[in-house]
Design a protein around this motif. Structure first.
Motif, PDB file in Angstrom:
ATOM      1  N   ASN A  35       0.826  -1.306  -0.073  1.00 17.35           N
ATOM      2  CA  ASN A  35      -0.021  -0.097   0.028  1.00 17.35           C
ATOM      3  C   ASN A  35       0.949   1.190   0.084  1.00 17.35           C
ATOM      4  O   ASN A  35       0.615   2.131  -0.713  1.00 17.35           O
ATOM      5  CB  ASN A  35      -0.910   0.044   1.111  1.00 17.35           C
ATOM      6  CG  ASN A  35      -2.023  -0.789   1.015  1.00 17.35           C
ATOM      7  OD1 ASN A  35      -2.434  -1.186  -0.059  1.00 17.35           O
ATOM      8  ND2 ASN A  35      -2.876  -1.012   2.031  1.00 17.35           N
ATOM      9  N   ALA A  39       1.122   4.433  -2.677  1.00 16.85           N
ATOM     10  CA  ALA A  39       0.603   5.728  -2.253  1.00 16.85           C
ATOM     11  C   ALA A  39       1.820   6.594  -2.901  1.00 16.85           C
ATOM     12  O   ALA A  39       1.650   7.600  -3.476  1.00 16.85           O
ATOM     13  CB  ALA A  39       0.621   5.841  -1.050  1.00 16.85           C
ATOM     14  N   ASP A  77       5.351   5.989   5.185  1.00 13.87           N
ATOM     15  CA  ASP A  77       5.740   6.444   3.640  1.00 13.87           C
ATOM     16  C   ASP A  77       5.389   7.901   3.421  1.00 13.87           C
ATOM     17  O   ASP A  77       4.804   8.575   4.211  1.00 13.87           O
ATOM     18  CB  ASP A  77       4.876   5.504   2.603  1.00 13.87           C
ATOM     19  CG  ASP A  77       3.514   5.841   2.789  1.00 13.87           C
ATOM     20  OD1 ASP A  77       3.120   7.140   2.206  1.00 13.87           O
ATOM     21  OD2 ASP A  77       2.537   5.169   3.197  1.00 13.87           O
ATOM     22  N   ASN A  90     -11.899   4.851   2.059  1.00  9.87           N
ATOM     23  CA  ASN A  90     -10.634   3.790   1.754  1.00  9.87           C
ATOM     24  C   ASN A  90     -10.786   2.937   2.907  1.00  9.87           C
ATOM     25  O   ASN A  90     -10.458   1.558   2.743  1.00  9.87           O
ATOM     26  CB  ASN A  90      -9.186   4.280   1.630  1.00  9.87           C
ATOM     27  CG  ASN A  90      -9.155   5.145   0.142  1.00  9.87           C
ATOM     28  OD1 ASN A  90     -10.252   4.965  -0.541  1.00  9.87           O
ATOM     29  ND2 ASN A  90      -8.317   6.076   0.149  1.00  9.87           N
ATOM     30  N   SER A  97     -12.023  -0.860  -3.576  1.00 15.36           N
ATOM     31  CA  SER A  97     -10.605  -0.676  -3.659  1.00 15.36           C
ATOM     32  C   SER A  97     -10.511   0.690  -4.397  1.00 15.36           C
ATOM     33  O   SER A  97     -10.964   1.064  -5.633  1.00 15.36           O
ATOM     34  CB  SER A  97     -10.190  -1.331  -4.860  1.00 15.36           C
ATOM     35  OG  SER A  97      -8.775  -1.076  -5.195  1.00 15.36           O
ATOM     36  N   SER A  99      -7.592   1.704  -5.122  1.00 16.00           N
ATOM     37  CA  SER A  99      -6.541   1.604  -6.315  1.00 16.00           C
ATOM     38  C   SER A  99      -7.243   1.083  -7.599  1.00 16.00           C
ATOM     39  O   SER A  99      -6.755   1.617  -8.528  1.00 16.00           O
ATOM     40  CB  SER A  99      -5.675   0.431  -5.875  1.00 16.00           C
ATOM     41  OG  SER A  99      -4.835   0.845  -4.712  1.00 16.00           O
ATOM     42  N   GLY A 120      -2.836  -4.310  -6.234  1.00 13.45           N
ATOM     43  CA  GLY A 120      -3.797  -4.355  -4.861  1.00 13.45           C
ATOM     44  C   GLY A 120      -5.310  -3.896  -5.494  1.00 13.45           C
ATOM     45  O   GLY A 120      -5.829  -3.183  -4.971  1.00 13.45           O
ATOM     46  N   GLY A 123      -8.514  -5.161  -2.492  1.00 17.20           N
ATOM     47  CA  GLY A 123      -8.998  -4.286  -1.274  1.00 17.20           C
ATOM     48  C   GLY A 123      -8.785  -4.827   0.067  1.00 17.20           C
ATOM     49  O   GLY A 123      -9.941  -4.591   0.971  1.00 17.20           O
ATOM     50  N   PHE A 126      -5.271  -3.788   3.456  1.00 20.09           N
ATOM     51  CA  PHE A 126      -4.854  -2.983   4.831  1.00 20.09           C
ATOM     52  C   PHE A 126      -5.422  -3.720   6.164  1.00 20.09           C
ATOM     53  O   PHE A 126      -4.801  -3.629   7.202  1.00 20.09           O
ATOM     54  CB  PHE A 126      -5.480  -1.639   4.730  1.00 20.09           C
ATOM     55  CG  PHE A 126      -5.710  -0.827   5.794  1.00 20.09           C
ATOM     56  CD1 PHE A 126      -4.626  -0.348   6.303  1.00 20.09           C
ATOM     57  CD2 PHE A 126      -6.910  -0.858   6.655  1.00 20.09           C
ATOM     58  CE1 PHE A 126      -4.428   0.592   7.663  1.00 20.09           C
ATOM     59  CE2 PHE A 126      -6.970  -0.106   7.952  1.00 20.09           C
ATOM     60  CZ  PHE A 126      -5.681   0.586   8.141  1.00 20.09           C
ATOM     61  N   THR A 171       1.900   8.770   5.085  1.00 22.84           N
ATOM     62  CA  THR A 171       0.966   8.117   6.006  1.00 22.84           C
ATOM     63  C   THR A 171       2.011   7.224   6.713  1.00 22.84           C
ATOM     64  O   THR A 171       2.720   6.762   6.470  1.00 22.84           O
ATOM     65  CB  THR A 171       0.227   7.085   5.130  1.00 22.84           C
ATOM     66  OG1 THR A 171      -0.691   7.865   4.220  1.00 22.84           O
ATOM     67  CG2 THR A 171      -0.753   6.131   6.106  1.00 22.84           C
TER      68      THR A 171
HETATM   69  P1  ADP Z   1      -6.004  -1.866  -1.626  1.00 21.19           P
HETATM   70  O1  ADP Z   1      -4.818  -1.506  -1.543  1.00 21.19           O
HETATM   71  O2  ADP Z   1      -6.167  -3.389  -2.158  1.00 21.19           O
HETATM   72  O3  ADP Z   1      -6.890  -1.156  -2.682  1.00 21.19           O
HETATM   73  P2  ADP Z   1      -6.588  -1.584   0.967  1.00 21.19           P
HETATM   74  O4  ADP Z   1      -7.515  -2.118   1.947  1.00 21.19           O
HETATM   75  O5  ADP Z   1      -5.189  -2.215   1.490  1.00 21.19           O
HETATM   76  O6  ADP Z   1      -6.977  -2.171  -0.364  1.00 21.19           O
HETATM   77  O7  ADP Z   1      -6.375  -0.269   1.023  1.00 21.19           O
HETATM   78  C1  ADP Z   1      -7.475   0.432   0.804  1.00 21.19           C
HETATM   79  C2  ADP Z   1      -7.183   1.953   0.325  1.00 21.19           C
HETATM   80  O8  ADP Z   1      -6.605   2.749   1.283  1.00 21.19           O
HETATM   81  C3  ADP Z   1      -6.193   1.901  -0.779  1.00 21.19           C
HETATM   82  O9  ADP Z   1      -6.817   1.612  -2.113  1.00 21.19           O
HETATM   83  C4  ADP Z   1      -5.660   3.492  -0.958  1.00 21.19           C
HETATM   84  O10 ADP Z   1      -6.468   4.315  -1.506  1.00 21.19           O
HETATM   85  C5  ADP Z   1      -5.747   3.463   0.805  1.00 21.19           C
HETATM   86  N1  ADP Z   1      -4.496   3.294   1.264  1.00 21.19           N
HETATM   87  C6  ADP Z   1      -4.167   2.323   2.077  1.00 21.19           C
HETATM   88  N2  ADP Z   1      -2.937   2.588   2.574  1.00 21.19           N
HETATM   89  C7  ADP Z   1      -2.357   3.867   2.227  1.00 21.19           C
HETATM   90  C8  ADP Z   1      -1.213   4.604   2.404  1.00 21.19           C
HETATM   91  N3  ADP Z   1      -0.198   3.963   2.706  1.00 21.19           N
HETATM   92  N4  ADP Z   1      -1.272   5.740   1.646  1.00 21.19           N
HETATM   93  C9  ADP Z   1      -2.136   6.237   1.088  1.00 21.19           C
HETATM   94  N5  ADP Z   1      -3.242   5.510   0.762  1.00 21.19           N
HETATM   95  C10 ADP Z   1      -3.331   4.231   1.512  1.00 21.19           C
END
Ligand code: ADP
Length: 612
Positions: A35, A39, A77, A90, A97, A99, A120, A123, A126, A171
């Motif tokens: 993730n 980002a 990050d 998110n 998702s 992404s 990713g 979703g 995280f 983040t």
């Molecule tokens: P995925 O990454 O598969 O879309 P996640 O549940 O891991 O699903 O994350 C959901 C969303 O949260 C991501 O698509 C992203 O938009 C946001 N996100 C997660 N971690 C970060 C991060 N470190 N920096 C910015 N956005 C993040």
């Protein structure tokens, strides 16, 4: 402040995730790092398209820190960050998702030639943090804004978002690790070496530095992402030996770099010999599968057909989703396209090795020829087209193994068939009575000595429109058809004697007939029906199927041989002697065919009698 609730569906998923088995839990770090890398990708992309970010690729990094006493792991990050709305959107819903939305938007912009790739799509990433954390705190500041926000949750009971402090954009995710329980020792994840190990294992090729303390833990650019000028053949071989614990150099290094509807790179190796357990159930086939440098599966079987399961290596594609479900991956369209390409690629490389480097191909064939043959027999010859050109058999004329295509190329015009003979050694096959008339014509015969060879030939039936012909068949296409009438006449004239012989052999053969093709041998053993002697031997060697499968034996006599005259004389003058001759001829035929004589003592007695 009131807690917000996760959507119902999300709650259920979260529960599943939290209760997942221990071995799955370690992927939480991979997910968070990926993730973070996404980002950063997004901010890089923005800096590329808007040009006002004032940041350089080299400014980006991911940091992992651990506080053993405070029981926290922090992943931070300096990527794009999130607004409070984005946090809510998110991280409030699992399986939705951000992404994916981003990717779609990007596709619309047709930014196909940009460097960015976003992993990713599913979703679930995280939330994997809750597998090891009792509390997750996300502090984030969107690039280009002034206000930071804090998202906090202890799991299924919901989450809160509040305004917070953060110096710079990006983040920071703090996991408060669960206390150890009887079943799970969560404290393991608070060991720095353990986290380094996980970074190496899953995230070694993430393209931004992952820092712990002063060190960059990951190596960032994997060898398969480098061009030929950046990574030599020797580098690849070194990588192969380290990665797959191989002692010898591989026979072949295959590099693949495809850019198209599905882009990927692969670095594959054909080993020089079969691992000791290759033909056993213990051997685990499969390629390592990465999505943009992130390991998603260690042994992905679906990338290669069963018949090429000896190939080792890695595949890396930015188009694959970083998805924890193997079941879903199996049906992945992209994966199927990659697998189809790799199959062709491996075949072509092997074919090239065969024509350009016969010596190494022979080595390969010694190790994996059997695999190709089994591959051909599988699923009713489904992989026939892929494999038939890679087969090699010993040619009587060339006195070495050759490809079927070479056999056909060397066939004289009047030769109709591709001839083969099956038995346990080349030495014995070269003396097989049935092979003699073909060799006398100056034509080549393939001597097949593997148990499966005959089944392979049956499966093929023909090659390049030339019928494959076992030399024990009755119609060998040697012009014997012309003598058919004469043979029938002779058979009729000797009918009583042939019946007599059959009777004296007491059910050992289903018929006795004359042969138009035998040369120097007085008799040979043929079969009728589907099962040949070689097949009978093969089945007899498999415990269980054993005795039941029998060839229908046919004793063929050579009417042109002096022994035939003796037989007639004995039959008319001394039937008892004729009965002994019949047995002797049958035993002789068994010997030629490499079949053990059922009663050696009787055979010995018969010979002694003859001498007296
Ligand atoms: P995925 O990454 O598969 O879309 P996640 O549940 O891991 O699903 O994350 C959901 C969303 O949260 C991501 O698509 C992203 O938009 C946001 N996100 C997660 N971690 C970060 C991060 N470190 N920096 C910015 N956005 C993040």
């Amino acid at each position: 402040m009131a807690k917000k609730q996760f959507k119902a569906e999300s709650k259920r998923l979260l529960g599943l995730m939290i209760d997942s088995i221990y071995t799955h839990k370690e992927i939480f770090l991979r997910e968070l790092i990926s993730n973070a890398s996404d980002a950063i990708d997004k901010l890089c992309y923005q800096s590329l398209t808007e040009g006002n970010v004032g940041l350089d690729r080299s400014d980006f990094f991911i940091r992992v820190a651990v506080d053993e006493n405070g029981r926290t792991i922090t992943v931070s990050d300096n990527g794009i960050g999130m607004t409070s709305e984005e946090l809510d959107e998110n991280l409030g819903v699992i399986a939705r998702s951000g992404s994916l939305g981003f990717k779609e938007a990007m596709d619309k912009e047709k930014a196909a030639d940009s460097e960015i790739d976003v992993i990713g799509q599913f979703g679930v990433g995280f939330y994997s943090a809750f597998m090891i954390a009792e509390k997750v705190t996300v502090t984030t500041k969107k690039y280009g804004t002034d206000q930071a926000y804090v998202w906090e949750s202890t799991g299924a009971d919901g989450y809160s978002i509040t305004a917070g402090e953060k110096e710079s954009f990006g983040t920071e995710i703090v996991l408060t690790v669960k206390p150890d329980s009887e079943e799970e020792k969560y404290s393991d994840f608070l060991q720095e070496w353990r986290l380094r190990e996980l970074i190496k294992k899953y995230s070694d090729y993430v393209r931004y530095p992952i820092k712990m303390g002063e060190d960059t833990v990951n190596s960032m650019v994997p060898i398969w992402q480098r061009s030929k000028s950046e990574a030599s053949e020797e580098d690849c071989i070194k990588f192969y030996k380290e990665k797959f614990y191989a002692m010898e150099d591989p026979l072949k290094v295959i590099r693949v770099n495809v850019e198209g509807s599905v882009s990927y790179r692969a670095l594959l190796f054909v080993p020089a010999s079969a691992p000791y357990n290759y033909y056993s159930r213990d051997y685990e086939a499969g390629l390592q599968l990465y999505a943009s440098g992130v390991l998603i599966m260690d042994k992905c079987k679906d990338l290669l057909p069963e018949c090429f399961r000896f190939v080792q290596g890695v595949v890396d594609s930015p188009d694959l989703s970083l998805n924890i479900s193997r079941e879903l991956l199996q049906h992945d369209r992209q994966l199927k396209i990659i697998a189809a390409n790799l199959e062709k690629k491996v075949k072509n490389e092997l074919k090239k090795l065969m024509t350009e480097d016969a010596e190494h191909y022979a080595e390969f064939y010694k190790a994996f020829g059997l695999q190709l043959k089994y591959g051909l027999l599988n699923n009713y010859g489904e992989k026939r087209e892929l494999l038939e050109d890679l087969l090699m058999f010993y040619s009587s004329k060339e006195e070495k193994a050759i490809a079927l295509s070479d056999y056909v190329a060397a066939m004289p015009e009047e030769q109709k068939y591709i001839y083969y003979a099956c038995g346990d050694t080349v030495a014995r096959l070269s003396k097989l009575p049935q092979a003699e008339p073909i060799r006398e014509k100056g034509w080549s015969i393939l001597y097949l000595t593997d148990e499966v060879d005959e089944f392979v030939m049956n499966m093929l039936g023909s090659y390049q429109e030339k019928e494959l012909k076992n030399v024990i068949s009755s119609d060998l296409g040697l012009g014997e058809e012309g003598d058919k009438e004469k043979l029938e006449e002779q058979e009729k004239a000797n009918e009583a004697m042939l019946t007599f012989i059959k009777e004296k052999l007491e059910g050992a053969v289903s018929s006795v007939k004359l042969s138009a093709t035998l040369k120097s041998a007085p008799a040979c053993l043929g079969t009728q029906g589907e099962i040949t002697l070689e097949m009978e031997k093969y089945f007899a060697s498999i415990p269980g199927s054993g005795e039941k499968i029998k060839a229908e034996r046919v004793l063929e006599l050579n009417p042109g041989h002096p022994v035939f005259e003796s037989l007639i004389r004995a039959y008319t003058g001394d039937p008892e002697k004729a009965a002994k001759y019949a047995k002797l001829l049958y035993y002789e035929a068994l010997l030629y065919a490499g079949v053990t004589i059922p009663d050696p003592a009787e055979f010995a007695n018969l010979i002694s009698d003859l001498m007296v």
